[in-house]
Design a protein around this motif. Structure first.
Motif, PDB file in Angstrom:
ATOM      1  N   GLU A   3     -23.544  -9.187  62.062  1.00 23.36           N
ATOM      2  CA  GLU A   3     -21.937  -9.041  61.894  1.00 23.36           C
ATOM      3  C   GLU A   3     -22.370 -10.348  60.693  1.00 23.36           C
ATOM      4  OE1 GLU A   3     -22.180 -11.642  65.201  1.00 23.36           O
ATOM      5  OE2 GLU A   3     -21.332  -9.354  66.623  1.00 23.36           O
ATOM      6  N   VAL A   4     -23.700 -11.136  60.105  1.00 22.56           N
ATOM      7  CA  VAL A   4     -24.178 -11.565  58.845  1.00 22.56           C
ATOM      8  C   VAL A   4     -23.448 -10.711  58.230  1.00 22.56           C
ATOM      9  CG1 VAL A   4     -25.224 -13.065  58.074  1.00 22.56           C
ATOM     10  CG2 VAL A   4     -24.976 -13.587  60.528  1.00 22.56           C
ATOM     11  N   THR A   5     -23.914  -9.799  57.944  1.00 25.17           N
ATOM     12  CA  THR A   5     -23.833  -8.407  56.667  1.00 25.17           C
ATOM     13  C   THR A   5     -22.125  -8.391  56.222  1.00 25.17           C
ATOM     14  OG1 THR A   5     -25.544  -7.800  57.125  1.00 25.17           O
ATOM     15  CG2 THR A   5     -24.067  -6.653  55.526  1.00 25.17           C
ATOM     16  N   ASP A   6     -22.029  -8.509  57.798  1.00 25.27           N
ATOM     17  CA  ASP A   6     -20.134  -7.856  57.415  1.00 25.27           C
ATOM     18  C   ASP A   6     -19.187  -9.335  57.280  1.00 25.27           C
ATOM     19  OD1 ASP A   6     -20.421  -5.692  58.212  1.00 25.27           O
ATOM     20  OD2 ASP A   6     -19.847  -5.991  60.678  1.00 25.27           O
ATOM     21  N   GLU A   7     -19.552 -10.674  57.830  1.00 26.63           N
ATOM     22  CA  GLU A   7     -18.612 -11.319  57.011  1.00 26.63           C
ATOM     23  C   GLU A   7     -18.850 -11.947  56.337  1.00 26.63           C
ATOM     24  OE1 GLU A   7     -19.430 -14.983  59.687  1.00 26.63           O
ATOM     25  OE2 GLU A   7     -19.510 -14.071  61.039  1.00 26.63           O
ATOM     26  N   LYS A  24     -17.304  -9.341  53.985  1.00 24.53           N
ATOM     27  CA  LYS A  24     -16.003  -9.365  54.263  1.00 24.53           C
ATOM     28  C   LYS A  24     -15.303 -11.027  52.928  1.00 24.53           C
ATOM     29  CE  LYS A  24     -15.074  -7.788  58.504  1.00 24.53           C
ATOM     30  NZ  LYS A  24     -14.157  -8.182  59.708  1.00 24.53           N
ATOM     31  N   ALA A  25     -16.228 -12.007  52.958  1.00 24.74           N
ATOM     32  CA  ALA A  25     -15.868 -13.141  52.307  1.00 24.74           C
ATOM     33  C   ALA A  25     -15.651 -12.114  51.042  1.00 24.74           C
ATOM     34  CB  ALA A  25     -16.654 -14.297  52.342  1.00 24.74           C
ATOM     35  N   GLY A  26     -16.689 -11.742  50.259  1.00 23.61           N
ATOM     36  CA  GLY A  26     -16.478 -11.512  48.685  1.00 23.61           C
ATOM     37  C   GLY A  26     -15.520 -10.380  48.600  1.00 23.61           C
ATOM     38  N   GLU A  37     -12.433 -10.563  50.004  1.00 25.76           N
ATOM     39  CA  GLU A  37     -11.428 -11.507  50.043  1.00 25.76           C
ATOM     40  C   GLU A  37     -10.758 -12.042  49.109  1.00 25.76           C
ATOM     41  OE1 GLU A  37     -11.436 -13.839  53.763  1.00 25.76           O
ATOM     42  OE2 GLU A  37     -11.334 -11.986  55.216  1.00 25.76           O
ATOM     43  N   THR A  38     -11.239 -12.630  48.257  1.00 27.90           N
ATOM     44  CA  THR A  38     -11.563 -13.918  47.205  1.00 27.90           C
ATOM     45  C   THR A  38     -10.535 -12.857  46.044  1.00 27.90           C
ATOM     46  OG1 THR A  38     -13.581 -14.983  48.168  1.00 27.90           O
ATOM     47  CG2 THR A  38     -12.385 -15.559  45.904  1.00 27.90           C
ATOM     48  N   PRO A  39     -11.194 -11.940  46.022  1.00 24.18           N
ATOM     49  CA  PRO A  39     -10.390 -11.278  44.645  1.00 24.18           C
ATOM     50  C   PRO A  39      -9.319 -11.069  44.543  1.00 24.18           C
ATOM     51  CG  PRO A  39     -12.637 -10.709  44.806  1.00 24.18           C
ATOM     52  CD  PRO A  39     -12.592 -11.348  45.366  1.00 24.18           C
ATOM     53  N   ALA A  40      -8.636 -10.950  46.175  1.00 19.87           N
ATOM     54  CA  ALA A  40      -8.087  -9.483  46.752  1.00 19.87           C
ATOM     55  C   ALA A  40      -6.337 -11.221  46.873  1.00 19.87           C
ATOM     56  CB  ALA A  40      -7.347  -8.904  47.594  1.00 19.87           C
ATOM     57  N   GLN A  41      -6.894 -12.462  46.851  1.00 15.72           N
ATOM     58  CA  GLN A  41      -6.251 -13.276  47.431  1.00 15.72           C
ATOM     59  C   GLN A  41      -5.909 -13.926  45.987  1.00 15.72           C
ATOM     60  OE1 GLN A  41      -8.561 -15.848  49.560  1.00 15.72           O
ATOM     61  NE2 GLN A  41      -7.869 -15.560  50.885  1.00 15.72           N
ATOM     62  N   GLN A  42      -6.631 -13.606  44.947  1.00 14.18           N
ATOM     63  CA  GLN A  42      -6.080 -14.066  43.841  1.00 14.18           C
ATOM     64  C   GLN A  42      -5.327 -13.188  43.028  1.00 14.18           C
ATOM     65  OE1 GLN A  42     -10.416 -14.532  41.710  1.00 14.18           O
ATOM     66  NE2 GLN A  42     -10.638 -16.308  42.793  1.00 14.18           N
ATOM     67  N   THR A  43      -5.676 -11.910  43.234  1.00 11.28           N
ATOM     68  CA  THR A  43      -4.587 -10.848  42.342  1.00 11.28           C
ATOM     69  C   THR A  43      -3.117 -11.207  43.360  1.00 11.28           C
ATOM     70  OG1 THR A  43      -6.461  -9.594  42.229  1.00 11.28           O
ATOM     71  CG2 THR A  43      -4.576  -8.997  42.318  1.00 11.28           C
ATOM     72  N   LYS A  44      -3.386 -11.647  44.524  1.00 12.65           N
ATOM     73  CA  LYS A  44      -1.737 -11.644  44.977  1.00 12.65           C
ATOM     74  C   LYS A  44      -1.391 -13.084  44.355  1.00 12.65           C
ATOM     75  CE  LYS A  44      -1.373 -10.923  49.758  1.00 12.65           C
ATOM     76  NZ  LYS A  44      -1.415 -10.839  50.843  1.00 12.65           N
ATOM     77  N   THR A  45      -1.897 -13.680  44.532  1.00 14.42           N
ATOM     78  CA  THR A  45      -1.310 -15.334  44.099  1.00 14.42           C
ATOM     79  C   THR A  45      -0.597 -15.267  42.412  1.00 14.42           C
ATOM     80  OG1 THR A  45      -3.143 -16.762  44.876  1.00 14.42           O
ATOM     81  CG2 THR A  45      -1.608 -17.793  43.492  1.00 14.42           C
ATOM     82  N   ALA A  46      -1.794 -14.382  41.555  1.00 13.87           N
ATOM     83  CA  ALA A  46      -1.134 -13.995  40.340  1.00 13.87           C
ATOM     84  C   ALA A  46       0.443 -13.140  40.302  1.00 13.87           C
ATOM     85  CB  ALA A  46      -2.498 -13.271  38.879  1.00 13.87           C
ATOM     86  N   ALA A  47      -0.094 -12.706  40.952  1.00 12.17           N
ATOM     87  CA  ALA A  47       1.449 -11.321  40.978  1.00 12.17           C
ATOM     88  C   ALA A  47       2.359 -12.333  41.470  1.00 12.17           C
ATOM     89  CB  ALA A  47       1.069  -9.926  41.641  1.00 12.17           C
ATOM     90  N   ASN A  48       2.351 -13.078  41.810  1.00 16.92           N
ATOM     91  CA  ASN A  48       4.026 -13.549  43.083  1.00 16.92           C
ATOM     92  C   ASN A  48       4.095 -14.985  41.581  1.00 16.92           C
ATOM     93  OD1 ASN A  48       3.550 -12.337  45.379  1.00 16.92           O
ATOM     94  ND2 ASN A  48       2.695 -13.794  46.509  1.00 16.92           N
ATOM     95  N   GLY A  49       3.407 -14.373  40.731  1.00 18.89           N
ATOM     96  CA  GLY A  49       3.586 -15.569  39.637  1.00 18.89           C
ATOM     97  C   GLY A  49       3.267 -17.121  39.466  1.00 18.89           C
ATOM     98  N   GLN A  50       2.545 -17.503  40.706  1.00 23.31           N
ATOM     99  CA  GLN A  50       1.879 -18.588  41.584  1.00 23.31           C
ATOM    100  C   GLN A  50       1.030 -18.550  40.312  1.00 23.31           C
ATOM    101  OE1 GLN A  50       1.737 -18.754  45.512  1.00 23.31           O
ATOM    102  NE2 GLN A  50       3.687 -18.795  46.283  1.00 23.31           N
ATOM    103  N   SER A  51       0.702 -20.503  40.084  1.00 20.99           N
ATOM    104  CA  SER A  51      -0.060 -20.852  39.848  1.00 20.99           C
ATOM    105  C   SER A  51      -1.595 -21.053  40.811  1.00 20.99           C
ATOM    106  CB  SER A  51      -0.001 -22.140  38.628  1.00 20.99           C
ATOM    107  OG  SER A  51      -0.052 -22.964  39.226  1.00 20.99           O
TER     108      SER A  51
END
Length: 90
Positions: free
Chosen positions: A50-54, A57-59, A61-75
């Motif tokens: 469970e710790v390994t999976d978390e 997942k944390a690793g 999620e971070t790049p995916a969130q940055q890509t989504k924010t940049a794609a929407n044009g938000q700083s």
């Protein structure tokens, strides 16, 4: 090289350990002890998985969130740390 051989357990030592365990705990308690140890190992492996999976997942999620924010044009909000020479008084 002699130190390495001194730490290895031989056949007679294993037999002696098994005999001592049977004498101390009796034949009826050994399966209960083995079952308890097995459940403990199972719980440990589950928690480690469970710790390994978390962490994975944390690793991921971070790049995916940055890509989504940049794609929407938000700083992205910048994090600033205020550094003052006079800390607030309590």
């Amino acid at each position: 090289m002699n130190i390495m051989f001194a730490s290895m357990i031989g056949g007679w030592q294993v037999v002696l350990i098994i005999v001592l365990v049977v004498i101390l705990f009796g034949g009826k308690k050994i399966p209960e002890l083995a079952r308890g140890i097995g459940l403990g190992v199972k719980e440990f492996k589950k928690a480690a998985r469970e710790v390994t999976d978390e962490v994975q997942k944390a690793g991921e999620e971070t790049p995916a969130q940055q890509t989504k924010t940049a794609a929407n044009g938000q700083s992205q909000p910048s994090q600033t740390v205020s550094q003052s020479s006079n800390p607030p008084k309590a």
